[in-house]
Design an enzyme around this catalytic site. Structure first.
Site, PDB file in Angstrom:
ATOM      1  N   SER A  86       0.796  -1.237   0.000  1.00 38.10           N
ATOM      2  CA  SER A  86       0.000   0.000   0.000  1.00 38.10           C
ATOM      3  C   SER A  86       0.825   1.282   0.000  1.00 38.10           C
ATOM      4  CB  SER A  86      -0.938   0.015   1.203  1.00 38.10           C
ATOM      5  OG  SER A  86      -1.948  -0.933   1.033  1.00 38.10           O
ATOM      6  N   LYS A  89       0.266   3.462  -2.908  1.00 41.87           N
ATOM      7  CA  LYS A  89      -1.022   4.151  -3.161  1.00 41.87           C
ATOM      8  C   LYS A  89      -0.912   5.666  -3.317  1.00 41.87           C
ATOM      9  CE  LYS A  89      -3.821   0.439  -1.158  1.00 41.87           C
ATOM     10  NZ  LYS A  89      -4.561  -0.011   0.040  1.00 41.87           N
ATOM     11  N   TYR A 211      -3.341  -3.332 -10.374  1.00 43.08           N
ATOM     12  CA  TYR A 211      -3.231  -3.021  -8.937  1.00 43.08           C
ATOM     13  C   TYR A 211      -2.377  -4.070  -8.220  1.00 43.08           C
ATOM     14  CZ  TYR A 211      -4.619  -2.731  -4.024  1.00 43.08           C
ATOM     15  OH  TYR A 211      -4.601  -2.671  -2.654  1.00 43.08           O
ATOM     16  N   TYR A 263      -4.627   4.336   7.743  1.00 46.39           N
ATOM     17  CA  TYR A 263      -5.908   3.644   7.888  1.00 46.39           C
ATOM     18  C   TYR A 263      -6.670   4.095   9.129  1.00 46.39           C
ATOM     19  CZ  TYR A 263      -3.699   1.023   4.286  1.00 46.39           C
ATOM     20  OH  TYR A 263      -3.057   0.705   3.152  1.00 46.39           O
ATOM     21  N   VAL A 281       1.261  -3.585   4.040  1.00 41.44           N
ATOM     22  CA  VAL A 281       1.172  -4.841   4.813  1.00 41.44           C
ATOM     23  C   VAL A 281       2.448  -5.665   4.829  1.00 41.44           C
ATOM     24  CG1 VAL A 281      -1.285  -5.443   4.914  1.00 41.44           C
ATOM     25  CG2 VAL A 281       0.033  -5.984   2.868  1.00 41.44           C
TER      26      VAL A 281
HETATM   27  O1  DON Z   1      -4.622  -5.019  -1.560  1.00 44.44           O
HETATM   28  C1  DON Z   1      -4.046  -5.519  -0.603  1.00 44.44           C
HETATM   29  O2  DON Z   1      -4.664  -6.070   0.300  1.00 44.44           O
HETATM   30  C2  DON Z   1      -2.526  -5.439  -0.551  1.00 44.44           C
HETATM   31  N1  DON Z   1      -1.980  -5.634  -1.857  1.00 44.44           N
HETATM   32  C3  DON Z   1      -2.094  -4.111  -0.019  1.00 44.44           C
HETATM   33  C4  DON Z   1      -2.728  -3.773   1.319  1.00 44.44           C
HETATM   34  C5  DON Z   1      -1.855  -2.981   2.225  1.00 44.44           C
HETATM   35  O3  DON Z   1      -0.669  -2.865   2.071  1.00 44.44           O
HETATM   36  C6  DON Z   1      -2.529  -2.420   3.421  1.00 44.44           C
HETATM   37  N2  DON Z   1      -1.556  -1.915   4.341  1.00 44.44           N
HETATM   38  N3  DON Z   1      -1.456  -1.860   5.465  1.00 44.44           N
END
Ligand code: DON
Length: 341
Positions: A86, A89, A211, A263, A281
């Site tokens: 993320s 983003k 994505y 978040y 993540v």
């Molecule tokens: O879309 C997802 O769930 C992961 N590719 C990225 C989510 C993410 O990094 C949330 N971060 N804390």
């Protein structure tokens, strides 16, 4: 007399070069001290919902600072590759503003913190738009806009621009990409919900694939700190001197990071740390001090919000020790107005 040998403007009695070396040394000591202080913090869990992320070494821990004049201070595992997830983003959000236009982007996605988890299956009541471009629904919408404009060439564009910000050629980690593509049923459901509301174009599956690739870009903590410093240096990589993002989109990127980047911990982060930031993540966190500094940490153990546990603590202490919080009395902010008085 060369500029470097000129007397320092502060009252230290040294020349500028000696002063700078001393200042750099202090920052190096600081990152090493923070690393030492938090390496023993083993709370949190490595993300496993993307199967390939399971293989991360939970002990890895890196802290890196890149200043707006190109100084680099690193401690720990700053050259260990991991996927950006993320943290991509805000960068694709800025790119979409530049490529699809600000009006189009804000027709499709809001700028309001959701207060819910990053992968919540929800849209804003009334507008039916995703709450913001930092949660998965908003990020998929933004990436779909890039796909609508550039089709299959969109991934090269994303890689080109993120590479400019990092100062080296970035690539996609095929293993993590395949792993999320195979198991990302929740994101697939979100993409189809967005298609139902006309927020992504017909090629929703191709946009979702883009994505997944974007999230699987391989970076190091040093790369992320340089990318953060590029935002802090209003879009220009301070080490290479190359422009990566437009000054106006950088303002939007930092604003959304400040309000929505962490978040459902974003409010607490703004209160406690006071810097625009973004987490992922896989364990990366970036934070930015406008016109001064890019910060990155890497440590894969996450808290319940999906933010790196060590990363949160290290950034909070760094902000406190250096007075980096936007409203800290040590942070003088913009000098523009004082120049007019
Ligand atoms: O879309 C997802 O769930 C992961 N590719 C990225 C989510 C993410 O990094 C949330 N971060 N804390």
């Amino acid at each position: 007399m060369s500029c470097r040998n000129a007397p320092c403007e502060c009252a230290c009695g040294e020349n500028r070069m000696t002063h700078n070396q001393t200042a750099r040394h202090e920052l190096q000591e600081l990152v090493e001290d923070l690393h030492q202080r938090y390496v023993g913090l083993t709370e949190g869990e490595v993300a496993t919902y993307i199967p390939e992320l399971r293989s991360a070494n939970p002990e890895h821990f890196g802290i890196c600072l890149v200043t707006a004049d190109g100084g680099v201070f690193a401690a720990g595992d700053c050259d260990q590759p991991f996927t950006i997830q993320s943290v991509s983003k805000p960068f694709t959000f800025g790119l979409a503003i530049e490529e699809a236009g600000r009006d189009k982007v804000f027709q499709q996605v809001g700028v309001e913190p959701s207060g819910d988890a990053f992968n919540a299956i929800e849209l804003q009541p009334g507008t039916n738009r995703p709450f913001n471009p930092m949660v998965n629904s908003g990020a998929i919408t933004v990436t779909a806009l890039l796909h609508a404009v550039h089709g299959d060439a969109a991934m090269d564009l994303i890689l080109d621009r993120l590479s400019l910000a990092a100062g080296r050629r970035l690539t996609v980690d095929a293993g993590v990409y395949e792993s999320e593509r195979r198991t990302g049923h929740r994101n697939r459901a979100i993409a189809h919900l967005l298609l139902n509301f006309g927020l992504v174009h017909e090629a929703a599956e191709a946009a979702l694939d883009l994505y997944f690739q974007q999230c699987a870009i391989s970076v190091t903590c040093r790369d992320l700190a340089t990318m953060a410093a590029t935002l802090g240096n209003i879009g220009t990589n301070p080490i290479t001197g190359k422009g990566a993002f437009d000054i106006h989109s950088v303002k939007d990127m930092l604003s959304i990071m400040f309000t929505c980047g962490m978040y459902d911990y974003s409010g607490q982060w703004a209160f406690r740390v006071g810097m625009p930031a973004k987490s992922g993540v896989s364990g990366g966190v970036i934070a930015v001090v406008n016109r001064q500094l890019g910060i990155a940490t890497y440590s894969p153990r996450l808290d319940a919000h999906g933010n790196s546990r060590r990363g949160t603590e290290a950034c909070a202490e760094l902000a406190s020790r250096l007075g980096l919080h936007a409203f800290d009395c040590l942070n003088v902010g913009s000098s523009f107005l004082s120049g007019l008085l």
